[in-house]
Design a protein around this motif. Structure first.
Motif, PDB file in Angstrom:
ATOM      1  N   MET A 137       9.763  42.507  28.170  1.00  0.00           N
ATOM      2  CA  MET A 137       8.413  43.010  27.917  1.00  0.00           C
ATOM      3  C   MET A 137       7.374  42.225  28.707  1.00  0.00           C
ATOM      4  O   MET A 137       6.394  42.789  29.209  1.00  0.00           O
ATOM      5  CB  MET A 137       8.094  42.956  26.425  1.00  0.00           C
ATOM      6  CG  MET A 137       8.835  43.997  25.611  1.00  0.00           C
ATOM      7  SD  MET A 137       8.168  44.223  23.934  1.00  0.00           S
ATOM      8  CE  MET A 137       8.428  42.588  23.246  1.00  0.00           C
ATOM      9  N   LEU A 140       7.650  43.358  32.406  1.00  0.00           N
ATOM     10  CA  LEU A 140       7.128  44.697  32.632  1.00  0.00           C
ATOM     11  C   LEU A 140       5.657  44.842  32.251  1.00  0.00           C
ATOM     12  O   LEU A 140       5.092  45.932  32.403  1.00  0.00           O
ATOM     13  CB  LEU A 140       7.967  45.722  31.847  1.00  0.00           C
ATOM     14  CG  LEU A 140       9.441  45.831  32.251  1.00  0.00           C
ATOM     15  CD1 LEU A 140      10.174  46.818  31.344  1.00  0.00           C
ATOM     16  CD2 LEU A 140       9.584  46.254  33.704  1.00  0.00           C
ATOM     17  N   ARG A 142       4.227  44.737  29.216  1.00  0.00           N
ATOM     18  CA  ARG A 142       4.071  45.658  28.084  1.00  0.00           C
ATOM     19  C   ARG A 142       3.658  44.976  26.784  1.00  0.00           C
ATOM     20  O   ARG A 142       3.665  45.611  25.721  1.00  0.00           O
ATOM     21  CB  ARG A 142       5.382  46.419  27.846  1.00  0.00           C
ATOM     22  CG  ARG A 142       5.779  47.344  28.981  1.00  0.00           C
ATOM     23  CD  ARG A 142       7.054  48.073  28.645  1.00  0.00           C
ATOM     24  NE  ARG A 142       7.477  48.966  29.721  1.00  0.00           N
ATOM     25  CZ  ARG A 142       8.615  49.649  29.715  1.00  0.00           C
ATOM     26  NH1 ARG A 142       9.445  49.532  28.685  1.00  0.00           N
ATOM     27  NH2 ARG A 142       8.928  50.434  30.727  1.00  0.00           N
ATOM     28  N   ASN A 145       1.029  46.904  24.947  1.00  0.00           N
ATOM     29  CA  ASN A 145       1.225  48.341  24.712  1.00  0.00           C
ATOM     30  C   ASN A 145       1.181  48.680  23.225  1.00  0.00           C
ATOM     31  O   ASN A 145       1.460  47.837  22.367  1.00  0.00           O
ATOM     32  CB  ASN A 145       2.566  48.795  25.292  1.00  0.00           C
ATOM     33  CG  ASN A 145       2.528  48.924  26.802  1.00  0.00           C
ATOM     34  OD1 ASN A 145       1.617  48.408  27.461  1.00  0.00           O
ATOM     35  ND2 ASN A 145       3.511  49.589  27.356  1.00  0.00           N
ATOM     36  N   GLU A 147       3.214  50.515  21.546  1.00  0.00           N
ATOM     37  CA  GLU A 147       4.521  50.516  20.891  1.00  0.00           C
ATOM     38  C   GLU A 147       5.068  49.110  20.654  1.00  0.00           C
ATOM     39  O   GLU A 147       6.040  48.936  19.911  1.00  0.00           O
ATOM     40  CB  GLU A 147       5.541  51.319  21.708  1.00  0.00           C
ATOM     41  CG  GLU A 147       6.014  50.644  22.992  1.00  0.00           C
ATOM     42  CD  GLU A 147       5.121  50.920  24.183  1.00  0.00           C
ATOM     43  OE1 GLU A 147       5.499  50.525  25.305  1.00  0.00           O
ATOM     44  OE2 GLU A 147       4.068  51.546  23.994  1.00  0.00           O
ATOM     45  N   THR A 148       4.448  48.099  21.264  1.00  0.00           N
ATOM     46  CA  THR A 148       4.978  46.740  21.147  1.00  0.00           C
ATOM     47  C   THR A 148       5.014  46.228  19.712  1.00  0.00           C
ATOM     48  O   THR A 148       6.002  45.605  19.300  1.00  0.00           O
ATOM     49  CB  THR A 148       4.187  45.786  22.057  1.00  0.00           C
ATOM     50  OG1 THR A 148       4.334  46.218  23.417  1.00  0.00           O
ATOM     51  CG2 THR A 148       4.700  44.360  21.935  1.00  0.00           C
ATOM     52  N   LYS A 321       5.839  59.109  25.343  1.00  0.00           N
ATOM     53  CA  LYS A 321       6.233  58.108  26.326  1.00  0.00           C
ATOM     54  C   LYS A 321       6.444  56.751  25.663  1.00  0.00           C
ATOM     55  O   LYS A 321       7.406  56.032  25.969  1.00  0.00           O
ATOM     56  CB  LYS A 321       5.181  57.999  27.418  1.00  0.00           C
ATOM     57  CG  LYS A 321       5.128  59.210  28.343  1.00  0.00           C
ATOM     58  CD  LYS A 321       4.151  58.980  29.493  1.00  0.00           C
ATOM     59  CE  LYS A 321       4.174  60.153  30.453  1.00  0.00           C
ATOM     60  NZ  LYS A 321       3.254  59.953  31.598  1.00  0.00           N
ATOM     61  N   GLY A 322       5.565  56.379  24.746  1.00  0.00           N
ATOM     62  CA  GLY A 322       5.719  55.117  24.034  1.00  0.00           C
ATOM     63  C   GLY A 322       6.959  55.085  23.165  1.00  0.00           C
ATOM     64  O   GLY A 322       7.596  54.047  23.004  1.00  0.00           O
ATOM     65  N   ARG A 325       9.833  54.364  25.461  1.00  0.00           N
ATOM     66  CA  ARG A 325       9.790  52.949  25.881  1.00  0.00           C
ATOM     67  C   ARG A 325      10.278  52.040  24.765  1.00  0.00           C
ATOM     68  O   ARG A 325      11.025  51.084  25.009  1.00  0.00           O
ATOM     69  CB  ARG A 325       8.364  52.561  26.292  1.00  0.00           C
ATOM     70  CG  ARG A 325       7.922  53.122  27.631  1.00  0.00           C
ATOM     71  CD  ARG A 325       6.679  52.417  28.135  1.00  0.00           C
ATOM     72  NE  ARG A 325       5.543  52.623  27.249  1.00  0.00           N
ATOM     73  CZ  ARG A 325       4.637  53.586  27.403  1.00  0.00           C
ATOM     74  NH1 ARG A 325       4.741  54.441  28.411  1.00  0.00           N
ATOM     75  NH2 ARG A 325       3.625  53.701  26.562  1.00  0.00           N
ATOM     76  N   THR A 329      13.639  49.687  25.131  1.00  0.00           N
ATOM     77  CA  THR A 329      13.457  48.238  25.081  1.00  0.00           C
ATOM     78  C   THR A 329      14.413  47.580  24.099  1.00  0.00           C
ATOM     79  O   THR A 329      14.823  46.429  24.293  1.00  0.00           O
ATOM     80  CB  THR A 329      12.004  47.909  24.698  1.00  0.00           C
ATOM     81  OG1 THR A 329      11.117  48.526  25.636  1.00  0.00           O
ATOM     82  CG2 THR A 329      11.750  46.413  24.695  1.00  0.00           C
ATOM     83  N   ARG A 373      13.279  49.709  31.437  1.00  0.00           N
ATOM     84  CA  ARG A 373      12.471  50.138  32.584  1.00  0.00           C
ATOM     85  C   ARG A 373      12.561  51.644  32.823  1.00  0.00           C
ATOM     86  O   ARG A 373      11.551  52.288  33.155  1.00  0.00           O
ATOM     87  CB  ARG A 373      12.957  49.384  33.837  1.00  0.00           C
ATOM     88  CG  ARG A 373      12.308  49.838  35.148  1.00  0.00           C
ATOM     89  CD  ARG A 373      10.833  49.496  35.181  1.00  0.00           C
ATOM     90  NE  ARG A 373      10.223  49.909  36.420  1.00  0.00           N
ATOM     91  CZ  ARG A 373       9.758  51.143  36.661  1.00  0.00           C
ATOM     92  NH1 ARG A 373       9.871  52.079  35.719  1.00  0.00           N
ATOM     93  NH2 ARG A 373       9.196  51.437  37.811  1.00  0.00           N
ATOM     94  N   GLU A 376      12.053  55.745  29.672  1.00  0.00           N
ATOM     95  CA  GLU A 376      10.864  56.610  29.563  1.00  0.00           C
ATOM     96  C   GLU A 376      10.702  57.563  30.749  1.00  0.00           C
ATOM     97  O   GLU A 376      10.554  58.770  30.556  1.00  0.00           O
ATOM     98  CB  GLU A 376       9.621  55.745  29.359  1.00  0.00           C
ATOM     99  CG  GLU A 376       8.332  56.541  29.229  1.00  0.00           C
ATOM    100  CD  GLU A 376       7.590  56.651  30.539  1.00  0.00           C
ATOM    101  OE1 GLU A 376       7.119  57.762  30.856  1.00  0.00           O
ATOM    102  OE2 GLU A 376       7.499  55.632  31.254  1.00  0.00           O
TER     103      GLU A 376
END
Length: 433
Positions: A137, A140, A142, A145, A147-148, A321-322, A325, A329, A373, A376
């Motif tokens: 993470m 990248l 993220r 983000n 979604e984290t 999209k989230g 991801r 992840t 990576r 998504e």
């Protein structure tokens, strides 16, 4: 003197090699973790050029690497964030346990290894690698983000679940009595709860104690406190990673920001050492006999992890999209899975369990960064293609329906072209198929 010289040569070569591999990964625009692992395989047990003198130091460095990865992850969030996420995401933790533990247990039973081995392999397939995921993470970009927080909630729930799971597995492997196992479990839960309580309720006091305008003093106090808490937690059958994460949660404000800036280079160094260490302790010759079942298990549980992350992110209101991801992840397995398998190997439960777990983790610890990576964008492209096909098929379907309706209308004496249909609407020639 000769031994220290060999150590310096070996360790210097490791660090230099990691730097060059990191550069290569940067140019290729993907995480360097798979390259670090392959380097460890090349220079580990049964590899091209085994390293001996620096092995003990690399092992200690690997432990520090996991601790720093989780500390830095904790610094990104406050105690209130943690509590609110845990309250809202605990159903995701239950789904995670069900979807990802059952395939491991089923595989062990299918191979005829018995119920104890099934419990062990269930843990191997259940737990994602907090260390690998934290590194990915960060690589990248993220960490901020939407979604984290969902990902972190699942990871924390898994790590806290280890406070219950590991004492149970240890008791099963040792064949101890129910009373002795219950005492160990109670101690583990009590320590985890105490550390969490201190982090949430007294985080400001801890931040004041740690705070310093001198970067050197701040670095020493934060690093020393983290290692101390992690060591005590591990000694009391709680994950050292959980202890380090909660220390990071407890620190806030300028202290957290200053510690983050100071510890980032150390985290990157020791995290790379951790991934190399994992490869160093994998004998390539032990992998081929168990490669097929490990690969099948990896494919199944990669899919279940993606489903877990997707479901949890969807429940939290994250966009499509989230969701993808988040699922991608969570694929990587790592340090916890190896620890669990190591307990079984030490107890002599099943000789093939260790190589199978190692091959399984090695597959997913390499595939994990790639899944994070590319899940998504691949899912987005497939979804777009399916929509295009559906859109292309819909005019033909509509035409067929219209033709059927026209034939039905003609048979029933429907209105002719340009005549009223009885409801004030006019049927024209162009409306006919």
């Amino acid at each position: 003197m000769h031994g220290s010289a060999v150590f310096l040569i070996e360790f210097g070569a490791i660090i230099l090699g990691l730097g060059l591999l990191g550069r290569l990964a940067g140019r290729l625009k993907f995480s360097p973790i798979p390259l670090y692992l392959l380097a460890g395989l090349a220079f580990g047990e049964g590899g091209l050029l085994p390293l001996v003198a620096s092995e003990e130091f690399v092992a200690i460095g690997a432990e520090i690497g996991v601790i720093l990865l989780l500390l830095m992850l904790g610094l990104e969030y406050t105690a209130s964030d943690l509590v609110s996420n845990l309250r809202t995401q605990y159903p995701a933790g239950l789904v995670d346990a069900g979807l990802n533990a059952l395939p491991g247990a089923a595989m062990a039973l299918l191979l005829g290894w018995g119920p104890v081995a099934a419990v062990v392999l269930a843990g191997v397939t259940w737990i994602s690698s907090s260390g690998v995921i934290a590194k990915v993470m960060g690589d990248l970009g993220r960490l901020g983000n939407r979604e984290t927080p969902v990902i972190l909630s699942i990871l924390v729930l898994e790590d806290l679940a280890m406070a219950v799971y590991l004492p149970i597995v240890t008791a099963l492997l040792a064949g101890v009595s129910l009373a002795a196992g219950s005492v160990t479990l109670a101690i583990a839960l009590g320590v985890a709860g105490l550390v969490l309580f201190l982090a949430v309720r007294h985080g400001r006091l801890i931040s004041r104690f740690v705070s310093s305008d001198d970067p050197e003093k701040l670095l020493l106090v934060v690093l020393g406190l983290t290692l101390l808490v992690a060591g005590i937690a591990q000694q009391l059958q709680v994950s050292a990673a959980v202890g380090a994460f909660l220390v990071g949660i407890a620190l806030s404000g300028e202290v957290a920001e200053g510690a983050h800036n100071l510890l980032s280079p150390l985290r990157d160094l020791f995290a790379a050492v951790f991934f190399v260490f994992f490869g160093l302790h994998t004998d390539p010759a032990s992998i081929p006999p168990v490669l097929l079942p490990a690969l099948a298990l990896a494919v199944v549980t990669a899919g279940t992890k993606i489903a877990t992350g997707y479901w949890a992110a969807r429940r939290a209101g994250i966009s499509a999209k989230g969701r993808w991801r988040a699922g991608g992840t969570l694929v990587a397995r790592g340090e916890f899975s190896i620890v669990i398998a190591g307990l079984a190997v030490t107890a002599g439960i099943e000789p093939s369990l260790g190589p199978l777990a190692t091959a399984y983790v090695l597959i997913l610890v390499i595939a994990g960064p790639l899944a994070a990576r590319y899940t998504e964008p691949v899912a987005t492209r497939l979804t777009a293609r399916l929509r295009q096909r559906a859109a292309a098929a819909s005019p033909a379907t509509a035409a067929a329906d219209a033709q059927a309706a026209g034939q039905s209308g003609g048979q029933a004496g429907g209105p002719a072209d340009g005549q009223s249909d009885g409801h004030g609407e006019t049927v024209s020639e162009g409306a006919r198929p």
